[in-house]
Design an enzyme around this catalytic site. Structure first.
Site, short mmCIF file in Angstrom:
data_model
loop_
_atom_site.label_atom_id
_atom_site.label_comp_id
_atom_site.label_asym_id
_atom_site.label_seq_id
_atom_site.Cartn_x
_atom_site.Cartn_y
_atom_site.Cartn_z
N PHE A 67 28.94 -19.61 -3.02
CA PHE A 67 28.74 -18.86 -1.77
C PHE A 67 27.93 -19.65 -0.75
O PHE A 67 27.57 -19.12 0.29
CB PHE A 67 27.98 -17.56 -2.08
CG PHE A 67 28.84 -16.35 -2.31
CD1 PHE A 67 29.23 -15.55 -1.24
CD2 PHE A 67 29.26 -15.99 -3.57
CE1 PHE A 67 30.01 -14.41 -1.44
CE2 PHE A 67 30.04 -14.86 -3.79
CZ PHE A 67 30.41 -14.07 -2.71
N TYR A 72 29.57 -7.11 3.43
CA TYR A 72 30.44 -8.27 3.21
C TYR A 72 31.91 -7.99 3.49
O TYR A 72 32.65 -8.89 3.83
CB TYR A 72 30.34 -8.73 1.76
CG TYR A 72 29.12 -9.51 1.38
CD1 TYR A 72 27.89 -8.90 1.15
CD2 TYR A 72 29.19 -10.89 1.21
CE1 TYR A 72 26.78 -9.63 0.77
CE2 TYR A 72 28.08 -11.63 0.83
CZ TYR A 72 26.88 -10.99 0.61
OH TYR A 72 25.79 -11.73 0.23
N HIS A 79 14.78 -8.65 -6.66
CA HIS A 79 16.22 -8.90 -6.49
C HIS A 79 16.85 -8.94 -7.90
O HIS A 79 17.26 -9.99 -8.38
CB HIS A 79 16.44 -10.21 -5.73
CG HIS A 79 17.82 -10.39 -5.18
ND1 HIS A 79 18.08 -10.66 -3.84
CD2 HIS A 79 19.03 -10.35 -5.78
CE1 HIS A 79 19.39 -10.80 -3.66
NE2 HIS A 79 19.99 -10.61 -4.82
N GLU A 87 19.40 -4.22 -2.70
CA GLU A 87 20.64 -3.56 -3.11
C GLU A 87 20.50 -2.68 -4.36
O GLU A 87 21.09 -2.95 -5.40
CB GLU A 87 21.73 -4.62 -3.34
CG GLU A 87 22.04 -5.44 -2.11
CD GLU A 87 23.23 -6.38 -2.31
OE1 GLU A 87 23.73 -6.49 -3.44
OE2 GLU A 87 23.65 -6.99 -1.33
N GLU A 126 22.74 -9.59 4.80
CA GLU A 126 23.53 -10.58 4.05
C GLU A 126 24.98 -10.39 4.44
O GLU A 126 25.46 -9.26 4.58
CB GLU A 126 23.46 -10.35 2.53
CG GLU A 126 22.31 -10.97 1.80
CD GLU A 126 22.42 -10.74 0.29
OE1 GLU A 126 23.54 -10.73 -0.26
OE2 GLU A 126 21.37 -10.56 -0.33
C1 PNW Z 1 24.89 -9.62 -2.93
N1 PNW Z 1 30.10 -5.82 -3.75
O1 PNW Z 1 25.49 -8.89 -3.93
C2 PNW Z 1 23.59 -10.06 -3.54
O2 PNW Z 1 22.45 -9.64 -2.84
C3 PNW Z 1 23.51 -11.52 -3.84
O3 PNW Z 1 22.57 -11.72 -4.85
C4 PNW Z 1 24.88 -12.05 -4.20
O4 PNW Z 1 24.85 -13.36 -4.66
C5 PNW Z 1 25.75 -11.92 -2.97
O5 PNW Z 1 25.79 -10.58 -2.51
C6 PNW Z 1 27.18 -12.40 -3.18
O6 PNW Z 1 27.78 -11.65 -4.20
C7 PNW Z 1 26.65 -8.18 -3.79
O7 PNW Z 1 30.72 -5.64 -4.82
C8 PNW Z 1 27.34 -7.92 -4.95
O8 PNW Z 1 30.53 -5.30 -2.69
C9 PNW Z 1 28.48 -7.14 -4.92
C10 PNW Z 1 28.94 -6.61 -3.74
C11 PNW Z 1 28.25 -6.87 -2.57
C12 PNW Z 1 27.10 -7.65 -2.60
#
Ligand code: PNW
Length: 622
Positions: free
Chosen positions: A592, A444, A264, A310, A525
């Protein structure tokens, strides 16, 4: 893992003050106040009668057994001065105590945690009282009585660097994130690091006991590569294995199923120094060896494996923009770094899955987690529709056309990127194709898409166009001037709540990738950073996180609608995150969590949104 220590006085009020007697107290403190500034609420014996388990009284009944591979050199690093037990001359790199110290010197001084051994869990109140006057906003209407299948995967997520802390403890080697957070001014907006963060590395027994008290069936966690291999390869750190053995043991004892991610974003710093991490194909063998060690050891107890988290983010956002001058760069930077990183990731993932299925005979399911947003067109024009399709090629097709469709990258990437995009051999294509047992999407939010100002065709032919190579414009403001949904904390400025978007997105993913293969999708997630949550000075104010409640309500109900009304084969939903943690370049001040963390005392407190999340699954039969 160290010998368990029963905390007293000094640290972590919640852990120190609770006893296994007839009554115990839950301490509510002001946010980030010292543990002594507290008022206590005493729970009745009945409320605390459900004592989960305690190390003082008994060890877990059935000790798990863990298989070791013999083709590694195992060593036990003593305190912070590791001494290899065999000659370093037999290995290609120097894994000496001195080399380890030099790596940490590259990072700079690291904060030491307030205590340095595993903390014995204390009883958790059960049930935990929900917020006063609280409405979970459970499902209403046609979907309200729908029962989810008993094998539906639901739980909460974490990641090693974001929650573990204990950065230099028990032989861990640094990862790139130790260096970035310490050395690169401004890389983390609030100047915080993951040195201590939640100190989950020593508090996991309590954290697991808490999850059990909540009846949460799955916990998604990452193993830290540079704990297991402090140099990314070479000697195996036995203390790290003992630690993760106990994590797995406790999860199994608590009846919680682990979803284990191997990587990760925390590339071992030694591998950045040696060959620039994921930009080099040398990483494939090293990541495979690490995966083999971990999967062999824990497969009996891990139903779901995730190779990498990711790649769109670490390859697409991190590797191309890493600052120079902190480690040797080897000349692979910018877009070339992005697509080499992606290519090496796909090959490493595919080799691991091939080995897992055909050599280990693994019984779990294995995949990687995607980061992508629901793309919707700015207007109904055909140009906007074409921009959405192209945008999806670049965010999703980049990894998933090879895995789910053709064994190769989308044609739009090939024609635009030329030699920036490496080639697969026929054998590699065959191995990559079909290498995911299910589609894991970290979904998300929603983005509004339009073509680049110069138009897609002109932009794609002109590598100096500022929008090249995607040649799209991406925004979260609709053509009518409204946000696509309410905004999260400014530390997560990319995140707006768009509940109906997740329904559209799941439909899109099934139609495009999983449907033709008859496979399922897990929302691996999703979550929300409550705006300005870190600004509250009173803990009860911070815990009543009504926008996050709204986010989870909307997303879960739309996931249910996708499943029940649209027939999307979605089999799981995992919330980010288990508790507040180190939010990468936004640091500790963007929260978060479904539990609040007081970073002074390290206490965790359930937020209102946790009850929404749990109540949803209860209402739907789980
Ligand atoms: C995820 N976006 O990251 C990660 O897997 C986690 O480690 C992180 O803490 C969590 O989401 C919250 O940010 C993302 O820009 C980072 O769309 C960026 C994006 C989506 C997920």
């Amino acid at each position: 893992m160290s010998v368990p220590l029963l905390l007293c006085g000094l640290v972590g009020a919640a852990y120190a003050q609770t006893t296994a007697n007839a009554t115990s107290s839950v301490t509510s403190t002001s946010v980030d106040n010292a543990p002594t500034a507290s008022t206590s609420q005493t729970l009745s014996a009945a409320e605390t009668s459900s004592i989960l388990w305690s190390l003082q009284s008994s060890a877990p009944a059935d000790n798990l057994t863990f298989s070791s591979l013999s083709n590694f050199t195992y060593t036990s690093y003593t305190s912070q001065a590791p001494t290899p037990t065999t000659s370093v001359a037999t290995l290609p790199t120097d894994y000496s105590e001195q080399a380890w110290s030099m790596l940490w010197d590259q990072v700079g001084p690291v904060a030491t945690p307030p205590f340095n051994s595993t903390v014995i869990p204390t009883p958790e109140p059960s049930p935990v009282p929900p917020p006063y006057g609280f409405s979970s906003q459970v499902t209403t209407g046609n979907l309200s009585s729908y029962q989810l299948p008993s094998d539906f995967v639901w739980g909460v997520a974490s990641a090693a660097y974001q929650v573990e802390g204990a950065a230099m403890e028990e032989g861990r080697g640094p990862s790139i994130w130790d260096l970035l957070s310490h050395r690169v001014h401004g890389y983390v907006a609030d100047g915080t690091t993951g040195d201590i963060t939640d100190l989950h590395y020593y508090l996991y027994p309590q954290d697991i006991a808490r999850l059990k008290a909540f009846n949460i069936p799955y916990f998604s966690l990452t193993i830290s590569w540079s704990r297991v291999f402090p140099f990314g390869r070479g000697y195996v750190n036995e203390q790290a294995l003992a630690h993760y053995d106990d994590v797995i043991q406790r999860l199994v004892d608590a009846g919680i199923k682990p979803i284990v991610t191997l990587f990760h974003w925390d590339t071992p710093l030694a591998l950045m120094n040696d060959y620039n991490g994921w930009t080099s194909d040398q990483i494939i063998a090293d990541f495979l060896a690490y995966a083999q060690l971990v999967m062999t050891r824990y497969d009996k107890y891990v139903p779901i494996w995730v190779t990498v988290n990711e790649p769109q983010v670490y390859c697409g956002d991190e590797y191309p923009g890493f600052p120079s001058g902190y480690w040797p760069q080897y000349g692979v930077t910018g877009l070339r770094a992005q697509f080499y990183c992606g290519h090496n990731t796909l090959l490493a993932h595919a080799q691991i899955v091939d080995w897992y299925r055909n050599t280990l005979g693994g019984t779990g399911r294995v995949t990687f987690k995607n980061s992508a947003n629901n793309f919707i067109p700015n207007t109904t024009s055909s140009a906007d529709a074409a921009a959405v399709a192209r945008g999806n090629d670049f965010q999703l097709g980049w990894f998933n056309s090879p895995v789910w469709q053709t064994g190769d990258y989308p044609a739009s990437l090939r024609s635009t990127l030329g030699d920036l995009l490496p080639n697969f051999t026929a054998a590699e294509s065959a191995m990559v194709l079909g290498s995911c047992d299910f589609f894991a999407i970290d979904g998300y939010t929603t983005d509004i898409i339009a073509p680049a100002a110069s138009g897609i065709a002109d932009c794609a032919a002109n590598s100096s166009d500022p929008a090249w190579p995607t040649c799209i414009q991406q925004s979260q403001v609709t053509a009518s001037g409204w946000d696509v949904g309410f905004a999260a904390d400014p530390g997560a400025s990319w995140l707006k709540s768009d509940p109906t978007g997740v329904r559209q997105f799941l439909n899109y993913l099934q139609k495009t990738y999983t449907g033709p293969k008859g496979k399922d999708i897990v929302l691996s997630e999703f979550g929300f950073a409550e705006p300005f949550e870190n600004n509250f000075t009173a803990l009860p104010d911070a815990r009543y996180d009504q926008l996050r409640v709204d986010y989870f309500t909307g997303y879960l109900n739309n996931l249910l609608a996708a499943k029940v009304e649209d027939g999307v084969n979605v089999t799981g939903a995992v919330a980010w995150g288990v508790f507040d943690n180190f939010e990468w370049s936004s640091g500790l001040s963007t929260r978060f969590g479904l539990q609040y963390v007081n970073y002074t005392t390290l206490e965790r407190y359930p937020k209102a949104s946790l009850f929404t999340f749990m109540d949803f699954f209860k209402q739907h039969g789980l």
